[in-house]
Design a protein around this motif. Structure first.
Motif, PDB file in Angstrom:
ATOM      1  N   ASP A 152       1.606  -1.729  -4.428  1.00 19.49           N
ATOM      2  CA  ASP A 152       0.306  -1.052  -4.531  1.00 19.49           C
ATOM      3  C   ASP A 152      -0.848  -2.020  -4.790  1.00 19.49           C
ATOM      4  OD1 ASP A 152       1.599   1.388  -4.132  1.00 19.49           O
ATOM      5  OD2 ASP A 152       2.001   1.598  -6.269  1.00 19.49           O
ATOM      6  N   ASP A 169      -5.253   0.023  -1.977  1.00 15.32           N
ATOM      7  CA  ASP A 169      -5.313   1.481  -2.145  1.00 15.32           C
ATOM      8  C   ASP A 169      -5.759   2.194  -0.872  1.00 15.32           C
ATOM      9  OD1 ASP A 169      -7.956   0.725  -2.052  1.00 15.32           O
ATOM     10  OD2 ASP A 169      -8.529   1.661  -3.958  1.00 15.32           O
ATOM     11  N   ALA A 182      -0.688   4.599  -1.395  1.00 18.45           N
ATOM     12  CA  ALA A 182      -1.731   5.090  -0.485  1.00 18.45           C
ATOM     13  C   ALA A 182      -1.105   5.753   0.740  1.00 18.45           C
ATOM     14  CB  ALA A 182      -2.650   3.951  -0.067  1.00 18.45           C
ATOM     15  N   ASN A 185       0.831  -1.219   0.000  1.00 21.58           N
ATOM     16  CA  ASN A 185       0.000   0.000   0.000  1.00 21.58           C
ATOM     17  C   ASN A 185       0.861   1.262   0.000  1.00 21.58           C
ATOM     18  OD1 ASN A 185       0.915  -0.168   2.659  1.00 21.58           O
ATOM     19  ND2 ASN A 185      -1.024   0.496   3.548  1.00 21.58           N
TER      20      ASN A 185
END
Length: 266
Positions: free
Chosen positions: A236, A239, A129, A126
């Motif tokens: 990733d 998100d 994010a 992540n």
């Protein structure tokens, strides 16, 4: 807040770093790529909430004060059991329901989480994010947050009997890689410290062939649970950023506010 510091994003290692970040009132992004943080984010992607207990006493208190059926888990369970949709511990085999809740095993990641004043689960899965949230922190004037710390957990030396009281840790390159992945998404106008620049450079050098790079870098540890390792370095994949509130990691701010409000009304 963070814009008042020349370096709005600092890097730290282990529990001692978590204490320094807590003293600064920083938002602390807990990075434990092959264990705690990746498992927390993965669990939240399925269930929205993960409890954290940093020792056996806290786990017992959770069990005594809640009606949930607590399941301990690690990343292996989620990767190999389709998101742990069935009970996989012991002889019991049944579908999970709303009374089941998950608690992270007691490890360095859960310890650092408990030390940090404002904790977020951060990992390669992540990274973007996390970077987006960090930019929000830097741009906003949030009085109760002093800045941002990327806390690389590493691990304790096995010979130390009471790691809570020692600054010693084992350097884990995958946690530095996780920090570098997050930093690589920050805009160029955000100044980075020397160790931040180094972490970013390590990630950018490995990014084109991340799987082979990490398998070579961590040596014998790469031979265990290879699917978990591949999951952990999936850039990733998620998100959102899991964040700590009410003793749990949650998936989104809207979810935590809604659920906390409902539970307090009971």
């Amino acid at each position: 807040m963070a814009q008042q510091r020349h370096y709005p994003v600092l890097l730290e290692w282990g529990p001692q770093g978590a204490r320094r970040a807590a003293e600064r009132r920083d938002a602390v992004f807990i990075i434990d790529v092959l264990s705690f943080s990746t498992a927390s984010v993965t669990a939240c992607s399925y269930y929205g909430r993960v409890f954290v207990a940093s020792n056996e006493t806290e786990f017992q208190v959770l069990q005594q004060q809640s009606s949930y059926r607590f399941q301990t888990f690690n990343l292996f369970h989620f990767v190999y059991n389709s998101g742990l949709r069935r009970h996989v511990h012991g002889a019991e085999d049944r579908e999970l329901d709303d009374q089941d809740a998950f608690v992270m095993p007691r490890n360095i990641g859960s310890l650092c989480t408990k030390i940090a004043a404002h904790a977020y689960a951060a990992a390669i899965v992540n990274a973007k994010a996390c970077a987006d949230l960090i930019v929000d922190f830097i741009q906003q004037d949030i009085d109760h947050i002093g800045g941002v710390t990327l806390l690389m957990c590493g691990d304790f030396y096995p010979a130390i009997a009471h790691p809570y009281f020692t600054p010693d840790y084992v350097f884990f390159v995958e946690d530095q890689l996780g920090a570098g992945a997050i930093l690589s998404y920050l805009p160029d106008n955000i100044s980075l410290t020397a160790d931040g620049l180094a972490a970013k450079a390590v990630f950018e050098s490995a990014r084109g062939d991340l799987k082979n790079w990490i398998f070579k870098a961590i040596g014998p540890r790469a031979d265990k649970e290879q699917e978990c390792l591949e999951h952990s370095i999936s850039l990733d994949l998620y998100d959102f950023v899991s964040f700590l509130s009410e003793g749990c990691y949650w998936d989104t701010p809207d979810v935590v506010l809604d659920r906390v409000a409902k539970e307090r009304s009971l």
